[in-house]
Each structure stands twice: as structure tokens, then as C-alpha cells.
Design a protein around this motif. Structure first.
Motif, PDB file in Angstrom:
ATOM      1  N   ARG A   1       2.064   1.961  -3.700  1.00  0.00           N
ATOM      2  CA  ARG A   1       1.096   2.093  -4.794  1.00  0.00           C
ATOM      3  C   ARG A   1       0.838   3.560  -5.144  1.00  0.00           C
ATOM      4  O   ARG A   1       1.024   4.455  -4.327  1.00  0.00           O
ATOM      5  N   THR A   2       0.381   3.719  -6.335  1.00  0.00           N
ATOM      6  CA  THR A   2      -0.072   5.050  -6.749  1.00  0.00           C
ATOM      7  C   THR A   2      -1.560   5.132  -6.464  1.00  0.00           C
ATOM      8  O   THR A   2      -2.251   4.113  -6.356  1.00  0.00           O
ATOM      9  N   LYS A   3      -2.066   6.336  -6.353  1.00  0.00           N
ATOM     10  CA  LYS A   3      -3.477   6.537  -6.008  1.00  0.00           C
ATOM     11  C   LYS A   3      -4.376   5.810  -7.017  1.00  0.00           C
ATOM     12  O   LYS A   3      -4.208   5.944  -8.228  1.00  0.00           O
ATOM     13  N   GLY A   4      -5.317   5.018  -6.486  1.00  0.00           N
ATOM     14  CA  GLY A   4      -6.265   4.298  -7.329  1.00  0.00           C
ATOM     15  C   GLY A   4      -5.747   2.973  -7.856  1.00  0.00           C
ATOM     16  O   GLY A   4      -6.491   2.223  -8.479  1.00  0.00           O
ATOM     17  N   GLU A   5      -4.489   2.679  -7.648  1.00  0.00           N
ATOM     18  CA  GLU A   5      -3.918   1.422  -8.147  1.00  0.00           C
ATOM     19  C   GLU A   5      -4.300   0.270  -7.222  1.00  0.00           C
ATOM     20  O   GLU A   5      -4.243   0.385  -6.004  1.00  0.00           O
ATOM     21  N   ARG A   6      -4.678  -0.845  -7.826  1.00  0.00           N
ATOM     22  CA  ARG A   6      -4.934  -2.060  -7.060  1.00  0.00           C
ATOM     23  C   ARG A   6      -3.607  -2.777  -6.837  1.00  0.00           C
ATOM     24  O   ARG A   6      -2.807  -2.878  -7.763  1.00  0.00           O
TER      25      ARG A   6
ATOM     26  N   LEU B   1       0.822  -1.211   0.000  1.00  0.00           N
ATOM     27  CA  LEU B   1       0.000   0.000   0.000  1.00  0.00           C
ATOM     28  C   LEU B   1       0.859   1.266   0.000  1.00  0.00           C
ATOM     29  O   LEU B   1       0.496   2.267  -0.637  1.00  0.00           O
TER      30      LEU B   1
END
Length: 166
Positions: free
Chosen positions: A128-133, A125
Motif C-alpha cells: 500500500r501507499t501511505k494513507g491508502e486503505r 500492507l
């Protein structure tokens, strides 16, 4: 001191209130054989002898440490017939302790695996980039150590007291 009526008996409601159980529980205990069937009054109401309160308290405490009603029924029947089922009681309690210790080992292993999983998920987490699963649930399939061959958490890890507390 507990008030008993002039006949030295409790009604179902009185006994249930004093013992902290429901009248349905008393009837269930009768059906399971841990309480003797009480005599009935002329109007059909159950009349429990005063000593039944101690019996219900004994049953409740034994259930709380893992005995089942079926086990208690067998033990109490022997005791009520003048026997001394002490060794059987000790053996059953020893088995219950062994089972609890095994469950604790399994739960400790599961806790440790979950801690490791959470550390991994926190790292995923954080990267990750914003919105990435980042596939948190999918990562569970990649680490099957906490699951059995069918993909379910081991039944020994999910058990509480598997013996039914009837």
C-alpha cells in the motif's frame, strides 16, 4: 496439621480460608447439593464437620477438570448413599475429553486460518501507499471459511467450557 476447634468443626470462615474459597461459595455448594447443609450453632452460625474440607477440595478439583456442580451433585448423592457411581464418572470424563479434543481441532483450524489471513494482510500492507486503505476487515467477508452462514465465527470455535461451572 489443620487446626479444628474442640468440637471437630469448622466455621464457614475457617473452612473457606482453608479451602481457598469464599463463604458465598460454600453456601452455593450447599444450595447445589455438593455439600450437606451443616448443623448450626446456638447463635445460628454454620458448623461444618472437619471432613467437609476434603469434600470442598474434591469439588474444586472436579470442577477444574470440567465437571459441573449439577453433575457432581448427582454423583456425590449416589456415593453418599453408599453407591458406586464410578462408571458414570468415567463416562462423563470421557465425554469431556472428547469435547476438549473437538474444541482443540476447531481452534487449530481457526489458528491456521488466522495465520493465513495475517500473511495476506501483511502482504497487502507492504504494497500500500501511505494513507491508502487496503480493506483488511473487508477481506474477511471475501474469505468466509471461518464463519458460518450468519457471518459469525462458528460457535464451536468460540466455546470455552460450555458446560456451566456452577
Amino acid at each position: 496439621m489443620i487446626a479444628v476447634n474442640n468440637n471437630g468443626v469448622f466455621s464457614s470462615g475457617e473452612l473457606a480460608r482453608l479451602a481457598g474459597v469464599s463463604t458465598d461459595t460454600l453456601r452455593h455448594y450447599e444450595r447445589k447439593g455438593v455439600l450437606a447443609r451443616p448443623r448450626r450453632s446456638s447463635n445460628g452460625y454454620r458448623q461444618y464437620p472437619a471432613e467437609t474440607l476434603q469434600r470442598v477440595q474434591l469439588v474444586r478439583r472436579a470442577l477444574s477438570v470440567g465437571f459441573t456442580l449439577d453433575e457432581l451433585s448427582t454423583i456425590l448423592k449416589v456415593r453418599d448413599q453408599g453407591g458406586a457411581p464410578c462408571q458414570e464418572v468415567r463416562t462423563l470424563a470421557g465425554k469431556k475429553l472428547s469435547n476438549i479434543e473437538s474444541q482443540l481441532r476447531d481452534l487449530t483450524k481457526l489458528r491456521d486460518e488466522l495465520r493465513t489471513t495475517l500473511r495476506d494482510w501483511d502482504a497487502r500492507l507492504a504494497r500500500r501507499t501511505k494513507g491508502e486503505r487496503v480493506g483488511l476487515l473487508e477481506s474477511l467477508a471475501a474469505n468466509p471459511s471461518a464463519t458460518n452462514s450468519s457471518g459469525h465465527v462458528s460457535s464451536s470455535l468460540k466455546q470455552k467450557h460450555t458446560k456451566e461451572k456452577k
